[in-house]
Design a protein around this motif. Sequence first.
Motif, mmCIF file in Angstrom:
data_model
loop_
_atom_site.group_PDB
_atom_site.id
_atom_site.type_symbol
_atom_site.label_atom_id
_atom_site.label_comp_id
_atom_site.label_asym_id
_atom_site.label_seq_id
_atom_site.Cartn_x
_atom_site.Cartn_y
_atom_site.Cartn_z
ATOM 1 N N GLU A 156 41.590 22.183 11.445
ATOM 2 C CA GLU A 156 40.480 21.755 10.608
ATOM 3 C C GLU A 156 40.866 21.826 9.128
ATOM 4 O O GLU A 156 41.366 22.841 8.645
ATOM 5 N N ARG A 157 40.605 20.741 8.386
ATOM 6 C CA ARG A 157 41.009 20.653 6.984
ATOM 7 C C ARG A 157 40.081 21.418 6.053
ATOM 8 O O ARG A 157 40.515 21.954 5.029
ATOM 9 N N ILE A 158 38.767 21.460 6.348
ATOM 10 C CA ILE A 158 37.817 22.132 5.457
ATOM 11 C C ILE A 158 37.010 23.170 6.256
ATOM 12 O O ILE A 158 35.812 23.003 6.497
ATOM 13 N N PRO A 159 37.666 24.281 6.648
ATOM 14 C CA PRO A 159 37.006 25.268 7.509
ATOM 15 C C PRO A 159 35.805 25.942 6.857
ATOM 16 O O PRO A 159 34.907 26.406 7.577
ATOM 17 N N ALA A 160 35.749 26.017 5.536
ATOM 18 C CA ALA A 160 34.595 26.638 4.886
ATOM 19 C C ALA A 160 33.320 25.842 5.153
ATOM 20 O O ALA A 160 32.231 26.414 5.283
ATOM 21 N N ASN A 161 33.440 24.511 5.240
ATOM 22 C CA ASN A 161 32.299 23.652 5.531
ATOM 23 C C ASN A 161 32.104 23.430 7.019
ATOM 24 O O ASN A 161 30.991 23.119 7.457
ATOM 25 N N ARG A 162 33.174 23.590 7.784
ATOM 26 C CA ARG A 162 33.119 23.278 9.215
ATOM 27 C C ARG A 162 33.776 24.372 10.041
ATOM 28 O O ARG A 162 34.773 24.143 10.746
ATOM 29 N N PRO A 163 33.229 25.592 9.971
ATOM 30 C CA PRO A 163 33.844 26.688 10.713
ATOM 31 C C PRO A 163 33.869 26.455 12.215
ATOM 32 O O PRO A 163 34.791 26.914 12.905
ATOM 33 N N HIS A 164 32.878 25.726 12.740
ATOM 34 C CA HIS A 164 32.844 25.479 14.187
ATOM 35 C C HIS A 164 34.005 24.594 14.638
ATOM 36 O O HIS A 164 34.437 24.693 15.788
#
Length: 391
Positions: A156-164
């Motif tokens: 995942e490239r943006i885990p802060a926005n998309r932790p799931h």
Amino acid sequence: MDSDQANEQAQGTGRRALLGAAVLGAGGAVLGLSGTARAAEDRTAGHGGRGLGSLPVPTIIGHRGASGYRPEHTFGSYELALDLGADVVEAGDLVPTKDGHLVCRHEPEIGGTTDVASHPEFAGRRTTKVLDGVPTTGWFTEDFTLAELKTLRAVERIPANRPHNTLYNGRWEIPTFEEVLRWQDEQTRKRGRQVWIYPETKHPTYFRKLGLGLEERVAKLLRKYGKDGRNSPVILQSFEPSSIQRLNRLVDNPLVVLLSSADSRPYDFVEANDPRTVADLVTPRGLREIAGYAQGIGPTLDLIIPKKADGTLAEPTTLVSDAHKVGLILHPYTMRNENPFLPAEYRKGTAADAYGDVFGAFKTYFATGIDGVFTDNADTGLLARADFLKG
């Protein structure tokens, strides 16, 4: 314009006329659309046209697949976008390997989208390069063979926005463009409907200087799979107008010029000492020039409706009507469900991964008369379109 540009435009005239007819076939003239729900409803069915004219309007384009739910540019993301109902899948952003294959990654630097950092055998490949004038540190696809890249897995490239989405880290490998073209045919047969893709040439000037020109490689593969025609279900896009002009000479596919912020300059303009900015390209004169070699533009949403200093939306620009007047379609980018990516008035709470009132935002953008939109959440886009068309 120089003589090469004039020749490119002359060579493309016939197919552009036919493509223009296909665009107009999406429910009548695209010129001077009011942006009302009634106008959109008139155009949404495609009316059995071919090529671009067969796509519903507003078209829902799965941005890097279903990247709101899966790591981007993976077959998991691409297939989920189709499952969610996307009309077109952006598969993919094309960058080359050391041995000349095209693979799908958001950028040639892959430290943020793969597990390369956890591979000790590749630790020595980490380096700093100047990418379109910007020093960038990491691992680059052009320093790996395809076989080496196939040992990596997407994250995942943006885990802060998309932790799931991090649940799926390590599940999928990096797809090649040739694999995508085969996948497109397989999915078309499996689903009983034509699957469309929307690949992009990434940093074409940078790669051409490395001896890894993208356009010829794209054209060769499209010809190999019989997908280089004016009605082929493959729309090609690039932020560099010269890349689209080169593709205009090589293939007959629908072509789209991507447009970043108004004050930015396409990097091929920088290299050619062309002083124009995107603001110049979105003038009536600039749009007429683009219409000479492309069928559409992919502007930022801010070029459609600018934001005020407080992050709320201002009044729409005239870009939609100006582009339609010269026969160009508009596929702006990118709608995302999470708060940080929405105009301020559509945010709910402050959590970086919380969803805002994305349906309200979709409605506002659809009302401008855009022909489609890139979204990380195709299911949300489809519901928003249905709401809008009920209007």
